[in-house]
Design an enzyme around this catalytic site. Structure first.
Site, mmCIF file in Angstrom:
data_model
loop_
_atom_site.group_PDB
_atom_site.id
_atom_site.type_symbol
_atom_site.label_atom_id
_atom_site.label_comp_id
_atom_site.label_asym_id
_atom_site.label_seq_id
_atom_site.Cartn_x
_atom_site.Cartn_y
_atom_site.Cartn_z
ATOM 1 N N ASP A 83 -35.675 18.272 2.750
ATOM 2 C CA ASP A 83 -34.993 17.080 2.255
ATOM 3 C C ASP A 83 -33.492 17.342 2.342
ATOM 4 O O ASP A 83 -33.068 18.111 3.206
ATOM 5 C CB ASP A 83 -35.476 16.749 0.832
ATOM 6 C CG ASP A 83 -35.414 15.241 0.554
ATOM 7 O OD1 ASP A 83 -34.435 14.611 0.973
ATOM 8 O OD2 ASP A 83 -36.335 14.711 -0.085
ATOM 9 N N HIS A 121 -30.273 22.294 16.983
ATOM 10 C CA HIS A 121 -31.382 22.147 17.918
ATOM 11 C C HIS A 121 -32.652 21.762 17.170
ATOM 12 O O HIS A 121 -32.762 21.970 15.959
ATOM 13 C CB HIS A 121 -31.604 23.441 18.712
ATOM 14 C CG HIS A 121 -32.041 24.616 17.887
ATOM 15 N ND1 HIS A 121 -33.358 24.900 17.642
ATOM 16 C CD2 HIS A 121 -31.328 25.562 17.232
ATOM 17 C CE1 HIS A 121 -33.441 25.981 16.882
ATOM 18 N NE2 HIS A 121 -32.216 26.407 16.612
#
Ligand SMILES: *[C@@H]1O[C@H](CO)[C@@H](O)[C@H](O)[C@H]1NC(C)=O
Ligand SMILES: *[C@@H]1O[C@H](CO)[C@@H](O)[C@H](O)[C@H]1NC(C)=O
Length: 442
Positions: A217, A292
């Site tokens: 989160d 990435h």
């Protein structure tokens, strides 16, 4: 090599911009040494016991009461159980030096530690070994949540550093209506699900830097209302990613700057999220984002469907720059790495995306999506009258200059929800090639 030279140059460049972004001095006004010279309140002298089976909550509260007008609450190296929660308040010129490890044993909701209405305050570990182990997995394995770990409420002139917050049953660190603060050299390790936010901050004149977050989160997220918040050298090492929001009615957020944010395996590199609502977010910049394997990348989303629509025509976003973003996303044909999806009732303007080189790990193209969005850069409309327009999608089949230096030990999988998460050491780098702005204490 080329990258390192580049980041050294940008580090110098941004350190001068950096101070400009804050509105004044941050941090405690007196040193930890001068606080400790006044008085030391060792919790072992206030009923504390270095045992995982003792409730040290009352001892922390008593030590605070004895030192809150000037001094240091000291929790020496050792293991300390905590079964009841503390709200400590009204301190001036006080620090908490947590060299030990606090283990959650109680099961009440709320917050394990709330510090409120306090000024000239420092919460730190002099050895960088201090931690709070929340044992959140006990709740998460059962599909529930428990207490948050630390909340600072209306705290002024403060710092929080050299600490690890681990496996919170809910959010890890909340800065609620705080002013002139600094958070740094901190690592947060949570379970791999939503509802376990890393750092949520709202207030003014706050510098958060050199922080690593693992969860699924919020990494380091700005909430409403906020101004003059500078966030730098953040490592979202398998997280949800950084964000502003979620935003609803009466949004008032401005002068927010993020620099040097490295994100891997997260929901996004940055999301600004609202659905309906009113007010504005303006004068913000987001520089040197690399990463990435993230789902979304840059996602300005005025129609974020995970919250129900709020009353109002939409939050207005204006004067925001996004510069020097690099890396790869998971699948840029499915989830566009650039989304400027602004509300039709409040088209955004003055948005600028430059040096944006993000390629995709799956598929052979990336999409850029813009809706009701004005400014300069991929798919933004350059028009002067900021009228609503339907979504425009641009397809890009090649991106150059996207390669990045990855961090040495990117987490390869999220932490599970049913086994304990180990307490990590505070790292010594939070962005490829950069040392922390302040040296680690221990
Ligand atoms: C916080 O520190 C500033 C100096 O940096 C001082 O002017 C201000 O009064 C302090 N605030 C409080 C509440 O002590
Ligand atoms: C990312 O998290 C993993 C898992 O804890 C850890 O092994 C790794 O060292 C972290 N990466 C860095 C560069 O700190």
């Amino acid at each position: 090599m080329r990258f390192n030279i580049f980041s050294a140059v940008t580090a110098i460049l941004f350190s001068s911009l950096a101070s400009a972004q804050l509105s004044g001095k941050v941090g405690p006004t007196t040193s930890t040494a001068s606080k400790a010279a006044k008085k030391v309140c060792n919790i072992l002298n206030y009923g504390g016991v270095a045992s995982k089976n003792t409730d040290n909550g009352p001892a922390i509260a008593s030590a605070w009461a004895a030192c809150k007008s000037g001094g240091e609450v000291y929790i020496p190296a050792g293991d300390y159980g905590m079964a009841t929660w503390v709200t400590i308040t009204g301190g001036t010129g006080v620090s908490i030096n947590l060299d030990g490890i606090i283990y959650r044993t109680g099961t009440a909701g709320g917050h394990m530690i709330i510090v409120e209405h306090t000024t000239d305050f420092e919460f730190y570990s002099s050895t960088s070994n201090g931690a709070v182990q929340g044992y959140g997995y006990v709740f998460h394995a059962a599909g529930t949540y428990g207490p948050r770990i630390v909340r600072l409420v209306s705290v002024t002139n403060f710092s929080f550093h050299d600490l690890a917050l681990v496996d919170s049953p809910a959010f890890h660190l909340i800065l609620d209506t705080c002013t002139n603060g600094e958070v740094y050299n901190t690592i947060i390790r949570g379970g791999n699900e939503g509802g376990l936010d890393g750092i949520d901050v709202w207030g003014t004149n706050i510098w958060i830097h050199d922080v690593e977050v693992t969860n699924k989160d919020e990494c380091v997220t700005v909430k409403n209302p906020s101004s003059y918040i500078l966030i730098e050298s953040i490592y979202c090492n398998w997280s949800g990613g950084c964000a502003i929001g979620s935003l609803g009615a009466g949004t008032d957020i401005h002068h927010i700057e993020y620099n040097n944010v490295y994100t891997q395996n997260s929901n996004q590199m940055l999301m600004i999220k609202s659905n309906g609502g009113s007010g504005s977010v303006y004068s913000c910049s987001f520089n040197n984002f690399i990463g990435h394997s993230n789902a979304y990348t840059l996602d300005v989303n005025g129609y974020w469907s995970s919250i129900s629509p709020n009353p109002g025509n939409g939050v207005l976003f204006y004067d925001m720059t996004f510069n020097n973003w690099k890396g790869t996303c998971s699948d840029g044909a499915t989830r566009a790495p650039i989304q400027f999806l602004c509300p039709s009732g409040a088209p955004c303007y003055g948005m600028s995306a430059a040096n944006f080189n993000v390629w995709t790990e799956a598929s052979t193209e990336v999409l850029y999506k813009c809706e009701n969005a004005y400014g300069s850069g991929p798919c933004l409309s350059s028009g002067a009258s900021h009228t609503a327009y339907a979504i425009q999608t641009k397809t890009v089949t090649a991106v150059t200059g996207y390669s990045i230096t990855t961090m040495a030990a990117d987490l390869k999988a999220g932490f599970g929800l049913s086994t304990s998460i180990p307490i990590p050491a505070v790292p010594t780098s939070f962005y490829p090639g950069l040392a922390p702005i302040s040296a680690k204490l221990g």
